[in-house]
Design a protein around this motif. Sequence first.
Motif, PDB file in Angstrom:
ATOM      1  N   GLU A 100       0.742  -1.233   0.151  1.00 53.52           N
ATOM      2  CA  GLU A 100       0.035  -0.028   0.053  1.00 53.52           C
ATOM      3  C   GLU A 100       0.871   1.253  -0.099  1.00 53.52           C
ATOM      4  O   GLU A 100       0.460   2.250  -0.609  1.00 53.52           O
ATOM      5  N   GLN A 101       2.003   1.366   1.052  1.00 54.30           N
ATOM      6  CA  GLN A 101       2.604   2.434   0.851  1.00 54.30           C
ATOM      7  C   GLN A 101       3.530   2.557  -0.433  1.00 54.30           C
ATOM      8  O   GLN A 101       3.751   3.819  -0.872  1.00 54.30           O
ATOM      9  N   ILE A 102       3.920   1.403  -1.140  1.00 61.09           N
ATOM     10  CA  ILE A 102       4.515   1.374  -2.486  1.00 61.09           C
ATOM     11  C   ILE A 102       3.590   2.102  -3.266  1.00 61.09           C
ATOM     12  O   ILE A 102       3.876   3.209  -4.204  1.00 61.09           O
ATOM     13  N   ASN A 103       2.309   1.623  -3.342  1.00 63.22           N
ATOM     14  CA  ASN A 103       1.314   2.025  -4.445  1.00 63.22           C
ATOM     15  C   ASN A 103       0.905   3.701  -4.153  1.00 63.22           C
ATOM     16  O   ASN A 103       0.770   4.343  -4.931  1.00 63.22           O
ATOM     17  N   GLU A 104       1.124   4.124  -2.875  1.00 59.89           N
ATOM     18  CA  GLU A 104       1.109   5.708  -2.725  1.00 59.89           C
ATOM     19  C   GLU A 104       2.202   6.641  -2.820  1.00 59.89           C
ATOM     20  O   GLU A 104       1.889   7.779  -2.694  1.00 59.89           O
ATOM     21  N   ASN A 105       3.174   5.829  -3.170  1.00 58.56           N
ATOM     22  CA  ASN A 105       4.443   6.644  -3.538  1.00 58.56           C
ATOM     23  C   ASN A 105       4.698   7.015  -4.638  1.00 58.56           C
ATOM     24  O   ASN A 105       4.771   6.161  -5.744  1.00 58.56           O
ATOM     25  N   GLN A 106       4.409   8.432  -5.166  1.00 64.20           N
ATOM     26  CA  GLN A 106       4.327   9.051  -6.363  1.00 64.20           C
ATOM     27  C   GLN A 106       5.432   8.517  -7.311  1.00 64.20           C
ATOM     28  O   GLN A 106       5.681   8.190  -8.470  1.00 64.20           O
ATOM     29  N   LYS A 107       6.754   8.817  -6.739  1.00 61.94           N
ATOM     30  CA  LYS A 107       8.057   8.635  -7.301  1.00 61.94           C
ATOM     31  C   LYS A 107       8.170   6.893  -7.795  1.00 61.94           C
ATOM     32  O   LYS A 107       8.508   6.809  -8.982  1.00 61.94           O
ATOM     33  N   ILE A 108       7.814   6.167  -7.128  1.00 62.83           N
ATOM     34  CA  ILE A 108       7.698   4.727  -7.155  1.00 62.83           C
ATOM     35  C   ILE A 108       7.004   4.192  -8.293  1.00 62.83           C
ATOM     36  O   ILE A 108       7.290   3.654  -9.305  1.00 62.83           O
ATOM     37  N   ARG A 109       5.656   4.913  -8.459  1.00 64.65           N
ATOM     38  CA  ARG A 109       4.951   4.719  -9.269  1.00 64.65           C
ATOM     39  C   ARG A 109       5.321   5.097 -10.601  1.00 64.65           C
ATOM     40  O   ARG A 109       5.248   4.459 -11.745  1.00 64.65           O
ATOM     41  N   GLU A 110       6.117   6.428 -10.722  1.00 65.00           N
ATOM     42  CA  GLU A 110       6.456   6.868 -12.044  1.00 65.00           C
ATOM     43  C   GLU A 110       7.432   5.914 -12.452  1.00 65.00           C
ATOM     44  O   GLU A 110       7.704   5.814 -13.759  1.00 65.00           O
ATOM     45  N   ASN A 111       8.479   5.574 -11.662  1.00 69.71           N
ATOM     46  CA  ASN A 111       9.456   4.642 -12.014  1.00 69.71           C
ATOM     47  C   ASN A 111       9.078   3.342 -12.396  1.00 69.71           C
ATOM     48  O   ASN A 111       9.521   2.922 -13.487  1.00 69.71           O
ATOM     49  N   ILE A 112       8.090   2.864 -11.934  1.00 70.24           N
ATOM     50  CA  ILE A 112       7.323   1.699 -12.294  1.00 70.24           C
ATOM     51  C   ILE A 112       6.902   1.775 -13.691  1.00 70.24           C
ATOM     52  O   ILE A 112       7.172   0.899 -14.609  1.00 70.24           O
ATOM     53  N   ALA A 113       6.050   2.906 -13.887  1.00 68.64           N
ATOM     54  CA  ALA A 113       5.501   3.203 -15.286  1.00 68.64           C
ATOM     55  C   ALA A 113       6.673   3.230 -16.185  1.00 68.64           C
ATOM     56  O   ALA A 113       6.474   2.639 -17.592  1.00 68.64           O
ATOM     57  N   SER A 114       7.778   3.984 -16.011  1.00 65.28           N
ATOM     58  CA  SER A 114       9.092   3.862 -17.001  1.00 65.28           C
ATOM     59  C   SER A 114       9.562   2.558 -17.257  1.00 65.28           C
ATOM     60  O   SER A 114       9.871   2.436 -18.489  1.00 65.28           O
ATOM     61  N   LEU A 115       9.715   1.760 -16.179  1.00 64.77           N
ATOM     62  CA  LEU A 115      10.277   0.671 -16.299  1.00 64.77           C
ATOM     63  C   LEU A 115       9.361  -0.385 -17.382  1.00 64.77           C
ATOM     64  O   LEU A 115      10.095  -0.821 -18.124  1.00 64.77           O
ATOM     65  N   LYS A 116       8.145  -0.175 -17.032  1.00 66.74           N
ATOM     66  CA  LYS A 116       7.085  -0.894 -18.056  1.00 66.74           C
ATOM     67  C   LYS A 116       7.505  -0.527 -19.408  1.00 66.74           C
ATOM     68  O   LYS A 116       7.557  -1.657 -20.378  1.00 66.74           O
ATOM     69  N   SER A 117       7.299   0.491 -19.564  1.00 62.74           N
ATOM     70  CA  SER A 117       7.415   1.125 -21.081  1.00 62.74           C
ATOM     71  C   SER A 117       8.986   0.729 -21.617  1.00 62.74           C
ATOM     72  O   SER A 117       8.900   0.304 -22.612  1.00 62.74           O
ATOM     73  N   LEU A 118      10.162   0.834 -20.780  1.00 64.35           N
ATOM     74  CA  LEU A 118      11.377   0.491 -21.117  1.00 64.35           C
ATOM     75  C   LEU A 118      11.369  -0.924 -21.614  1.00 64.35           C
ATOM     76  O   LEU A 118      12.119  -1.477 -22.574  1.00 64.35           O
TER      77      LEU A 118
END
Length: 143
Positions: A35-53
């Motif tokens: 839950e804390q990971i999903n609430e963390n904007q920076k982690i969410r952005e990094n995960i989105a970038s990771l998926k795209s890459l």
Amino acid sequence: MEKLYSKDEIIAKAREIAIMIANTEQVEFFKRAEEQINENQKIRENIASLKSLQKQAVNFQQYGKERALGIIEGKIEKIQGDIDEVPIVQEFKQSQGEVNDLLQLVSNTIANTVTDEIIKATDGDVRRGETGSYIKNTTYEKL
């Protein structure tokens, strides 16, 4: 004679154990960390970038673009490293490992107990892991 259990009774008991596992400290910590990971904007952005890459990497790999693939893989590694450095991610991965260890322990305990019960029921030797029928039908050389 001991009671024989049906498949349905065993599955019902397995579900009961699953509910017990889902209500352990390890699973509760795992859920809070996620839950804390999903609430963390920076982690969410990094995960989105990771998926795209990762999608780009698959495309480059399919088309044999080795140089571009190498560059993308470097970027993936850096973002993965950035994500892994976040303390809550480390705690999440640790709790994930603890939950997996618990599941493995339950699985091994069931498998080992079934084996031991079969050996005992056939008057076998649990220490050797041999059933009674194996012992009766095997000739041992005397020392």
